[in-house]
Design a protein around this motif. Structure first.
Motif, short mmCIF file in Angstrom:
data_model
loop_
_atom_site.label_atom_id
_atom_site.label_comp_id
_atom_site.label_asym_id
_atom_site.label_seq_id
_atom_site.Cartn_x
_atom_site.Cartn_y
_atom_site.Cartn_z
N LEU A 58 -45.18 -35.63 4.42
CA LEU A 58 -44.49 -36.93 4.30
C LEU A 58 -45.19 -37.98 5.17
CD1 LEU A 58 -40.76 -35.77 4.39
CD2 LEU A 58 -42.16 -36.35 2.40
N SER A 59 -45.72 -37.54 6.31
CA SER A 59 -46.42 -38.46 7.20
C SER A 59 -47.71 -38.97 6.55
CB SER A 59 -46.70 -37.73 8.52
OG SER A 59 -47.82 -38.22 9.15
N ALA A 60 -48.39 -38.07 5.83
CA ALA A 60 -49.61 -38.48 5.10
C ALA A 60 -49.25 -39.53 4.04
CB ALA A 60 -50.24 -37.26 4.43
N ILE A 61 -48.14 -39.29 3.34
CA ILE A 61 -47.71 -40.23 2.30
C ILE A 61 -47.35 -41.58 2.92
CG2 ILE A 61 -45.83 -40.66 0.63
CD1 ILE A 61 -45.86 -37.54 0.15
N GLU B 220 -70.35 -48.21 12.54
CA GLU B 220 -71.64 -48.63 11.94
C GLU B 220 -71.47 -49.08 10.49
OE1 GLU B 220 -74.64 -45.82 14.53
OE2 GLU B 220 -74.50 -45.47 12.38
N HIS B 221 -70.56 -48.40 9.76
CA HIS B 221 -70.42 -48.69 8.32
C HIS B 221 -69.20 -49.54 8.00
CE1 HIS B 221 -73.17 -45.22 8.29
NE2 HIS B 221 -73.68 -45.84 7.25
N GLY B 222 -68.50 -49.99 9.04
CA GLY B 222 -67.32 -50.85 8.81
C GLY B 222 -66.18 -50.11 8.13
N SER B 223 -66.04 -48.82 8.40
CA SER B 223 -64.96 -48.03 7.77
C SER B 223 -63.80 -47.84 8.75
CB SER B 223 -65.47 -46.63 7.41
OG SER B 223 -66.60 -46.72 6.60
N LYS B 224 -62.66 -47.48 8.17
CA LYS B 224 -61.48 -47.15 9.00
C LYS B 224 -61.22 -45.66 8.88
CE LYS B 224 -59.69 -51.26 10.15
NZ LYS B 224 -60.13 -51.70 11.45
N VAL B 225 -60.76 -45.05 9.98
CA VAL B 225 -60.37 -43.64 9.96
C VAL B 225 -58.89 -43.57 10.34
CG1 VAL B 225 -60.78 -41.34 10.93
CG2 VAL B 225 -62.71 -42.90 10.59
N TYR B 226 -58.08 -42.97 9.48
CA TYR B 226 -56.64 -42.90 9.71
C TYR B 226 -56.24 -41.47 10.09
CZ TYR B 226 -56.92 -47.25 7.11
OH TYR B 226 -57.25 -48.51 6.69
N LEU B 227 -55.45 -41.36 11.16
CA LEU B 227 -54.96 -40.05 11.63
C LEU B 227 -53.44 -40.11 11.62
CD1 LEU B 227 -57.28 -39.71 14.79
CD2 LEU B 227 -57.78 -39.00 12.45
N PRO B 228 -52.78 -39.57 10.60
CA PRO B 228 -51.31 -39.66 10.54
C PRO B 228 -50.63 -38.92 11.69
CG PRO B 228 -52.23 -39.07 8.41
CD PRO B 228 -53.34 -38.97 9.40
N SER B 229 -49.38 -39.28 11.95
CA SER B 229 -48.62 -38.63 13.04
C SER B 229 -48.41 -37.15 12.76
CB SER B 229 -47.23 -39.27 13.18
OG SER B 229 -47.33 -40.63 13.35
N GLY B 230 -48.43 -36.77 11.50
CA GLY B 230 -48.26 -35.36 11.15
C GLY B 230 -46.85 -34.89 11.41
N ALA B 231 -46.75 -33.72 12.05
CA ALA B 231 -45.46 -33.05 12.14
C ALA B 231 -44.64 -33.46 13.36
CB ALA B 231 -45.70 -31.54 12.16
N ILE B 232 -45.08 -34.49 14.10
CA ILE B 232 -44.32 -34.85 15.31
C ILE B 232 -43.67 -36.22 15.18
CG2 ILE B 232 -45.45 -33.45 17.08
CD1 ILE B 232 -47.34 -35.84 17.59
N SER B 233 -42.70 -36.46 16.06
CA SER B 233 -42.12 -37.79 16.18
C SER B 233 -42.49 -38.33 17.56
CB SER B 233 -40.60 -37.73 16.04
OG SER B 233 -40.08 -36.91 17.06
N GLY B 234 -42.50 -39.65 17.68
CA GLY B 234 -42.70 -40.25 19.00
C GLY B 234 -44.08 -40.82 19.24
N LEU B 235 -44.98 -40.70 18.23
CA LEU B 235 -46.35 -41.19 18.44
C LEU B 235 -46.38 -42.71 18.63
CD1 LEU B 235 -48.72 -39.23 18.51
CD2 LEU B 235 -49.43 -40.12 16.32
N ASP B 236 -45.43 -43.39 17.97
CA ASP B 236 -45.37 -44.86 18.12
C ASP B 236 -45.14 -45.23 19.59
OD1 ASP B 236 -42.87 -43.70 18.08
OD2 ASP B 236 -41.92 -45.23 16.83
N GLY B 237 -44.13 -44.58 20.22
CA GLY B 237 -43.81 -44.86 21.62
C GLY B 237 -44.96 -44.48 22.54
N LEU B 238 -45.59 -43.35 22.23
CA LEU B 238 -46.69 -42.88 23.08
C LEU B 238 -47.89 -43.84 23.01
CD1 LEU B 238 -47.07 -40.39 24.92
CD2 LEU B 238 -48.42 -39.41 23.08
N LYS B 239 -48.15 -44.34 21.81
CA LYS B 239 -49.25 -45.30 21.64
C LYS B 239 -48.98 -46.56 22.47
CE LYS B 239 -50.83 -46.41 17.54
NZ LYS B 239 -50.68 -46.61 16.07
#
Ligand code: NAD
Length: 270
Positions: free
Chosen positions: A253-256, A113-132
């Motif tokens: 580090l993922s947040a950064i 509704e407000h044209g905003s983006k919400v970012y959810l970092p991968s956090g403490a795991i690896s492999g989110l790129d492949g899973l996405k």
């Protein structure tokens, strides 16, 4: 234009983010911080070269382009409403809060509704790129096995309810098996990554096993995913944050890295 960041939560993750911005590693300006505990916020401000102001949530949102939540799952609804209601972008670290489907839907609606983006970092795991990538096809199953020290699981609602004697464990012991939504409620400070996995896997069925191991010095997350794409296994052995053993250093580090990808012109990875 340099983006202005407001940070809510000045603990293990928040202070790493603030120091990284202060060292010039993220092309952004930290304009305001807030924390439940005013001394924690003041301590962080004192340690920084370029000092943000200490603000309440409303002031912080007013001054920021991007609000970073690094506080707690309980804090997410108020922070999201304040930030997205004013059209600010938002990064959420306490992703476990989004296991609440109603909250997830309301955040998604407010953001669109407000044209905003919400970012959810991968956090403490690896492999989110492949899973996405895999979730663009069909995912049959995802299993997360998390092994942590008994101390880092201390105080979790599941441990209290089931009266589990963590100090009495002699070797690796499975203390929980269930769905990702159940895991996030049972261990809110330990398995935010389960919620992130669920969101990345879309309709994929995510199961979680938690093992307490009195001899382990790291936070280990192992992911096995199967689907149209084939089979993926990842394993990361995280160094716990010195400030908060429940949190892995990789999460900060993922947040950064997420903040860097927001401000940089080239995006790497899925
Ligand atoms: N996504 C992931 O993979 C991942 C990994 C680790 C931690 N986390 C989550 O990120 C969050 C931050 O982690 P951390 O290790 O920095 O925690 P922390 O306990 O070290 O710091 C949190 C800080 O936020 C403050 N705080 C709590 N509620 C607040 C509120 N409503 N308003 C303002 N300040 C508030 C606390 O006083 C504390 O200083 C936690 O919810 C944690 O579970 C996520």
């Amino acid at each position: 234009m340099v983006i202005k960041i407001g940070l809510v939560g000045c603990g293990a993750i928040g202070s790493e983010i603030a120091r990284s911005i202060d060292r010039g590693e993220i092309a952004a300006q930290l304009v305001a911080v807030c924390d439940h505990n005013p001394e924690t916020a003041q301590e962080l401000i004192s340690s920084l070269g370029i000092k943000p102001i200490k603000a309440n949530l409303v002031e912080l949102v007013d001054r920021s382009d991007l609000v970073v939540e690094a506080a707690s799952q309980r804090a997410v609804p108020a922070i999201a409403t304040a930030a997205l209601g004013k059209g600010r972008n938002l990064m959420i670290m306490s992703v476990g809060a989004l296991a609440d489907v109603d909250l997830y839907r309301s955040i998604k609606r407010m953001a669109s509704e407000h044209g905003s983006k919400v970012y959810l970092p991968s956090g403490a795991i690896s492999g989110l790129d492949g899973l996405k990538s895999a979730s663009s096809g069909s995912i049959k199953s995802v299993t997360l096995t998390t092994t942590k020290s008994p101390e880092s699981l201390e105080g979790a609602p599941f441990i209290r309810e089931k009266k589990i004697d963590l100090k009495g464990l002699k070797g690796p012991t499975t203390i929980f098996e269930g769905s990702a939504a159940e895991a996030v409620k049972a261990f809110p400070a330990n398995v935010n990554v389960a919620a992130t996995l669920c969101l990345a896997a879309r309709e994929g069925n995510v199961r979680v096993r938690i093992i307490a191991d009195p001899n382990i010095k790291v936070n280990r997350h192992e992911i096995v995913a199967e689907g149209d794409f084939g089979l993926m296994t990842t394993r990361v052995e995280n160094v716990p944050s010195p400030k908060n053993p429940k949190t892995s250093y990789l999460a900060a580090l993922s947040a950064i890295a997420t903040l860097r990808s927001i401000v940089e012109p080239i995006k790497i990875g899925t």
